[in-house]
Motif scaffolding. Structure first.
Motif, short mmCIF file in Angstrom:
data_model
loop_
_atom_site.label_atom_id
_atom_site.label_comp_id
_atom_site.label_asym_id
_atom_site.label_seq_id
_atom_site.Cartn_x
_atom_site.Cartn_y
_atom_site.Cartn_z
N UNK A 29 -43.45 112.64 128.41
CA UNK A 29 -42.18 113.05 129.01
C UNK A 29 -41.05 112.81 128.02
N UNK A 30 -40.17 113.80 127.92
CA UNK A 30 -38.94 113.62 127.14
C UNK A 30 -37.76 114.11 127.97
N UNK A 31 -36.60 113.53 127.73
CA UNK A 31 -35.39 113.93 128.44
C UNK A 31 -34.42 114.59 127.46
N UNK A 32 -33.61 115.50 128.00
CA UNK A 32 -32.47 116.02 127.25
C UNK A 32 -31.25 115.25 127.72
N UNK A 33 -30.45 114.75 126.78
CA UNK A 33 -29.31 113.93 127.18
C UNK A 33 -28.14 114.15 126.24
N UNK A 34 -26.93 114.03 126.79
CA UNK A 34 -25.73 114.12 125.96
C UNK A 34 -25.62 112.90 125.06
N UNK A 35 -26.15 111.76 125.55
CA UNK A 35 -26.05 110.54 124.73
C UNK A 35 -27.44 109.93 124.56
N UNK A 36 -28.22 110.48 123.62
CA UNK A 36 -29.61 110.04 123.46
C UNK A 36 -29.75 108.63 122.91
N UNK A 37 -28.63 108.04 122.48
CA UNK A 37 -28.73 106.68 121.92
C UNK A 37 -28.72 105.61 123.00
N UNK A 38 -28.41 106.03 124.24
CA UNK A 38 -28.47 105.06 125.34
C UNK A 38 -29.90 104.54 125.46
#
Length: 305
Positions: A29-38
Motif C-alpha cells: 500500500x502507498x498513499x498520495x499526500x501533499x506532505x509525504x514527509x509526515x
C-alpha cells in the motif's frame, strides 16, 4: 495475487482502515499526500493537486488506484468558499490522475472511486437504487461532478468502479461520534422529524467492498455501498442509546434548531435516503454487519464490560 495499491485520501477515516486491511491480506500500500514527509507507516508519494503535480513514481508503482480524496462535507459550515473546496477537491484530484495516466507508461488495472448516496437527494421513504434519478441540490451536484470525473478513466481502458457510500460507521470519526456525544451526556434525541432514513455501512464492510472491487473483475460501474437494512433517524437513535446503555431523554431536536446551528449543511442530517444494497448483494458479497444492532454492538460492546 495481491498487488500494489495506491490510495488518495489515505490518511482519512476509510483510508486508514482500508490500508490496514489491505496489508493484512498481503497487498502493498502507498498513499498520495501533499506532505509525504509526515511520519506515516505507509510508503508515501507526493502530489499537489492545486499545482497539478504528481510524483511519476506513484503512477508507475500502482496496480490499482483507490480514490478517497475530498474535503470533508461535515467539518465546516458551507460558505461559498467551502462549497467550492468540497467540489474541487473531488474533481480536480481525479482530473490530475487521469491526465497523468493518459500521458505515462503504467500498469493500472482498475480505478475504484468513492462517491456518496447524497446523489439521490431527499428520497423520503422511497427505496432508491443505482438506476434512480438524481437530485439537483448541492450534494447531488457534487456527487454528479465527482462521478463524471471518475468515468473519464474508462477512456483509458481502465476498469472503473464507483462506490456510493452511505453513512460510514466508525468510532474513530465520521457521523457516529457526533451522534454519540449527546448520548454520553444523557441528552440523546432524534433529529428533525426522526422519520428521515439513514442508509449506513460499517467501516469494515465499506473497506471489504473496496477490496472486493479490486479483486472481482465483474465489478464495473456504480454500486451503492450501504448495508441492506436502512433505518429511520429515530430508530438509529434508539438503537444507539441501547448499545451505549444510555436513556433517550429529550423529545426530538426540531429542524429549525439544527438549521440555526448548521445552516445549509443541516441538509446532511435532515434529508434522508433509503438506499438499496441489492446490486452489491447480487455480486455475492456478504455483509458482516447487515443489521444496525450488530454494527453498533461491534463498537460499544467492549465499552459496556
Amino acid at each position: 495475487m495481491p498487488g500494489k495499491i495506491l490510495i488518495t485520501g489515505g490518511s482519512g477515516l476509510i483510508g486508514m482502515r482500508l490500508s490496514e486491511m489491505l496489508i493484512d491480506l498481503g497487498y502493498e500500500v502507498a498513499h498520495l499526500s501533499r506532505s509525504p514527509n509526515k511520519v506515516s507507516s505507509y510508503k508515501t508519494f507526493k502530489w499537489d493537486v492545486k499545482e497539478g503535480y504528481i510524483d511519476d513514481n506513484a503512477i508507475t508503482y500502482a496496480d490499482y488506484i483507490i480514490n478517497l480524496a475530498g474535503a470533508s462535507v461535515a467539518a465546516e459550515k458551507w460558505t461559498d468558499e467551502r462549497k467550492k473546496e468540497i467540489l474541487k477537491s473531488r474533481t480536480e484530484s481525479i482530473n490530475l490522475l487521469h491526465k497523468c495516466l493518459g500521458t505515462s507508461e503504467h500498469h493500472v488495472k482498475g480505478f475504484i472511486s468513492s462517491s456518496a448516496i447524497g446523489i439521490y437527494g431527499n428520497s423520503g421513504d422511497k427505496l432508491v437504487s443505482e438506476e434512480s434519478t438524481y437530485a439537483d441540490d448541492f450534494l447531488a451536484e457534487v456527487c454528479k461532478a465527482w462521478e463524471g470525473a471518475a468515468w473519464q478513466m474508462r477512456d483509458l481502458n481502465i476498469r472503473t468502479v464507483i462506490l456510493r457510500l452511505g453513512i460510514v460507521l466508525s468510532t474513530k470519526g465520521g457521523a457516529l461520534p457526533q451522534m454519540a456525544k449527546p448520548m454520553k451526556m444523557m441528552a440523546g434525541a432524534p433529529l428533525g422529524s426522526g422519520k428521515q432514513y439513514m442508509s449506513w455501512v460499517h467501516i469494515d464492510d465499506a473497506c471489504r467492498l473496496f477490496i472486493r472491487a479490486i479483486e472481482d473483475k465483474q465489478f464495473v460501474g456504480v454500486y451503492n455501498a450501504v448495508a441492506p437494512n436502512p433505518v429511520t433517524n429515530k430508530m438509529f437513535t434508539q438503537e444507539l442509546a441501547e448499545s451505549m446503555k444510555k436513556p433517550l431523554v429529550l423529545p426530538k431536536v426540531p429542524a429549525f434548531a439544527i438549521n440555526l446551528m448548521m445552516g445549509e449543511m443541516s441538509e446532511v442530517i435532515l434529508t434522508g435516503q433509503r438506499v438499496s444494497a441489492n446490486k452489491v448483494l447480487q455480486t455475492g458479497f456478504t455483509f458482516e454487519y447487515s443489521n444496525l444492532e450488530d454494527a453498533l454492538e461491534s463498537f460499544y460492546e467492549t465499552e459496556k464490560d
